[in-house]
Design a protein around this motif. Structure first.
Motif, mmCIF file in Angstrom:
data_model
loop_
_atom_site.group_PDB
_atom_site.id
_atom_site.type_symbol
_atom_site.label_atom_id
_atom_site.label_comp_id
_atom_site.label_asym_id
_atom_site.label_seq_id
_atom_site.Cartn_x
_atom_site.Cartn_y
_atom_site.Cartn_z
ATOM 1 N N THR A 1 0.831 -1.197 0.000
ATOM 2 C CA THR A 1 0.000 0.000 0.000
ATOM 3 C C THR A 1 0.870 1.253 0.000
ATOM 4 O OG1 THR A 1 -0.144 0.367 2.386
ATOM 5 C CG2 THR A 1 -1.626 -1.272 1.450
ATOM 6 N N GLY A 2 0.259 2.345 -0.423
ATOM 7 C CA GLY A 2 0.957 3.628 -0.458
ATOM 8 C C GLY A 2 0.435 4.458 -1.600
ATOM 9 N N PRO A 3 0.719 5.756 -1.613
ATOM 10 C CA PRO A 3 0.249 6.624 -2.705
ATOM 11 C C PRO A 3 0.976 6.329 -4.010
ATOM 12 C CG PRO A 3 1.714 7.830 -1.230
ATOM 13 C CD PRO A 3 1.501 6.497 -0.606
ATOM 14 N N THR A 4 0.517 6.925 -5.091
ATOM 15 C CA THR A 4 1.183 6.792 -6.391
ATOM 16 C C THR A 4 2.630 7.274 -6.278
ATOM 17 O OG1 THR A 4 -0.904 7.165 -7.525
ATOM 18 C CG2 THR A 4 1.104 7.476 -8.812
ATOM 19 N N GLY A 5 3.545 6.509 -6.853
ATOM 20 C CA GLY A 5 4.952 6.900 -6.844
ATOM 21 C C GLY A 5 5.683 6.567 -5.563
ATOM 22 N N SER A 6 5.141 5.622 -4.782
ATOM 23 C CA SER A 6 5.809 5.262 -3.526
ATOM 24 C C SER A 6 6.659 4.003 -3.654
ATOM 25 C CB SER A 6 4.776 5.089 -2.411
ATOM 26 O OG SER A 6 3.853 4.070 -2.729
ATOM 27 N N GLY A 7 6.849 3.504 -4.873
ATOM 28 C CA GLY A 7 7.742 2.369 -5.090
ATOM 29 C C GLY A 7 7.098 1.008 -4.955
#
Length: 572
Positions: free
Chosen positions: A333-339
């Motif tokens: 999980t994580g926002p767009t562009g978090s790898g």
């Protein structure tokens, strides 16, 4: 005075064990007969290598020694340094401008004892000179690299402003709006436009950019590169070339150049030094024309080694425990562009072998990897995540990667696949790991399906790494120690050097929280507990938070306190 300094250099070489007294006397004898500088004579006679002399001279004068191999002889981006020291002057005098700040300029020199050259550089640039030392060979190599590429892009950009014919913006826009499709294609294929687009892409790849933004405004174009998550402006071409540049990009991406009213997506495959690089192209209509964003997917610059992405040893052990399961569901999980995608592929890279059948369904396929069956979503022909997943189950898979869970149908198929003997990896857009469970329930997945299937949730962010060549140590204040619970005597902050383009940061690393779904968390899911309650239980059973992961990187000297706070703000 100069002779005294040369003698000091000779004595220092003796002290360093690089030259004998007899050799020094021989060198001085040759110098008296033939002239030249002491260092040049020593090198000519083959007694000491030029690199050693330069290193010792730098040590003697307290001047940094830069080499091309370490990437330190790389001028800063976007400072128009070639305007301060012309190409011909740089070659003739073995000097290279590296950065410009206020009234000073850092210059690499082969001989920082040349007071006349230093004085001439002050007059030429109008700045104070901060010298660093390098060998002539390294300086020449860096000059060729910098002025060659910089001059080409600068010439192409400057040329775009020539021949505008004094048109007002309104006149140019009127002319362009009347261009036929045939004329558009012809104009986009003109050599200057082809060269300009090629150089913009090449420069972005050389600067390690992840995205190129080409944006039209009323009287100008904006050109920006995203490097390590931050956007930086680049000198743009002339406004009147905007339509031709966008058309050229559309042709390369096989898009409809006649359609300017709707967003379009495409892809370009480019090769640089025989290295294939994928570009994802997106265009949208704005009030001043079309904006294009090119996402650069350079597999060669991405490390798909799970152990090198920045995860803590304990986190790696927890992730690998989940990856070793024969069935179940793992979410990132994580926002767009978090790898997230990079981590997923690093996990697959570690798990793939000839005994496993691995299938992926993605939109789009970002990394092409040998040994995997990769499928691209095509909603326009009915190939959705859900439809593809149903077909996957008839392909006898061991491991399935689903690019993203966006709806109830996809989520339910992923979970049922996990319950029927498959290991499923996917992503969710949530702020942290515990929120993933609530997101699944929000889209309609029942707790009785989540509890037996979910193995692990990894919440992830990307944080910039301090440049290892120029980071500066300092002692944290008592308030900082108390406020942020710092457990280190020294912290580090960015400074900036040629290697990091004077940004102070170079590259990024992951910070994460890894939540293994244990019996306590399953009980909370069954009770439909809030994510705050789930977080409390996860923390009590050993989950390291994103904030703690970031602060550990600060204490290790890998990043700055300011960077850690900005990345984790609002997630703790």
């Amino acid at each position: 005075m100069a002779k005294e300094k040369y003698l000091k250099l000779g004595e220092l070489l003796i002290k360093e064990g690089l030259l004998s007294q007899a050799d020094l006397e021989k060198v001085i004898g040759v110098q008296r007969q033939e002239g030249g500088r002491l260092g040049e004579v020593i090198t000519k006679l083959g007694l000491v290598k030029e690199e050693e002399i330069v290193r010792v001279l730098g040590k003697q004068l307290g001047i940094p020694y830069f080499t091309i191999g370490t990437g330190m002889l790389k001028p800063s981006m976007g400072q128009k340094l070639e305007n301060f020291i012309p190409h011909e002057y740089a070659i003739k005098n073995y000097v290279l401008p590296l950065s410009h700040t206020l009234k000073s300029i850092t210059v690499a020199m082969s001989d920082p004892l040349d007071l006349l050259l230093l004085d001439n550089l002050r007059k030429l640039t109008g700045c104070e000179i901060n010298p660093v030392i390098a060998t002539k060979a390294d300086i020449l190599g860096a000059i060729e690299e910098f002025y060659g590429k910089s001059a080409m892009l600068k010439e192409a950009v400057n040329a775009s402003y020539d021949g505008e014919g004094g048109h007002t913006i309104e006149t140019v826009e009127t002319i362009e709006s009347e261009l036929s499709l045939d004329k558009l294609i012809a104009r986009a294929e003109e050599a200057p436009v082809v060269k300009l687009v090629d150089l913009v892409i090449r420069q972005a790849i050389n600067e390690r950019a992840s995205d190129i933004h080409i944006e039209p405004f009323k009287d100008r174009i904006s050109l920006r590169y995203r490097i390590d998550g931050k956007l930086y402006e680049i000198p743009p071409p002339a406004k009147h070339l905007h339509l031709a540049i966008i058309s050229r990009i559309k042709i390369l991406a096989k898009l409809d150049i006649a359609e300017k009213r709707l967003p379009q997506d495409g892809a370009i495959l480019v090769k640089i030094d025989e290295r294939p690089i994928d570009l994802r192209v997106s265009t949208i209509p704005t009030i001043h024309g079309e904006k294009a964003v090119l996402r650069i997917l350079d597999k060669g610059s991405v490390v798909l080694d799970l152990g090198q992405l920045g995860f803590e040893p304990k986190q790696l052990e927890q992730m690998r425990r989940a990856m070793s399961a024969s069935y179940g569901l793992i979410f990132l999980t994580g926002p767009t562009g978090s790898g997230k995608t990079t981590t997923l592929y690093a996990m697959l890279n570690e798990m793939k072998d000839t005994t496993r059948n691995i299938i992926t369904i993605e939109d789009p396929v970002e990394y092409k990897m040998d040994g995997l069956n990769q499928v691209q979503v095509k909603p326009e022909i009915g190939l959705t995540f859900a439809n593809a997943l149903r077909s996957f189950l008839r392909q006898d898979p061991d491991i399935m990667l689903v690019g993203e869970v966006r709806d109830m149908e996809t989520a339910e198929i992923c979970i049922r696949s996990a319950l029927t003997g498959h290991l499923v990896l996917s992503t969710l857009h949530t702020n942290d790991a515990p929120s993933a469970i609530n997101r699944l329930m929000d889209i309609g997945v029942e707790p009785y399906l989540i509890t037996p299937s979910l193995l692990c949730v990894v919440g992830q962010r990307l944080m910039r790494k301090l440049c290892s060549d120029c980071k500066e140590a300092y002692e944290p204040t008592q308030k900082q120690v108390a406020d942020y619970k710092i457990k280190a005597d020294l912290l580090y902050k960015p400074k900036g050097c040629a290697k990091c383009n004077h940004l102070g940061y170079r590259g990024r690393m992951s910070i994460a929280e890894v939540m293994l779904v244990n019996p306590e968390i399953r009980e909370m899911v069954s009770q439909r507990a809030t994510f705050q309650k789930i977080r409390e239980v996860a923390r009590a059973t050993g989950m390291q938070s994103l904030y703690e992961s970031a602060m550990h990187k600060v204490e290790q000297g890998l990043t700055s306190l300011e960077e850690a706070i900005s990345v984790t703000l609002g997630v703790e």
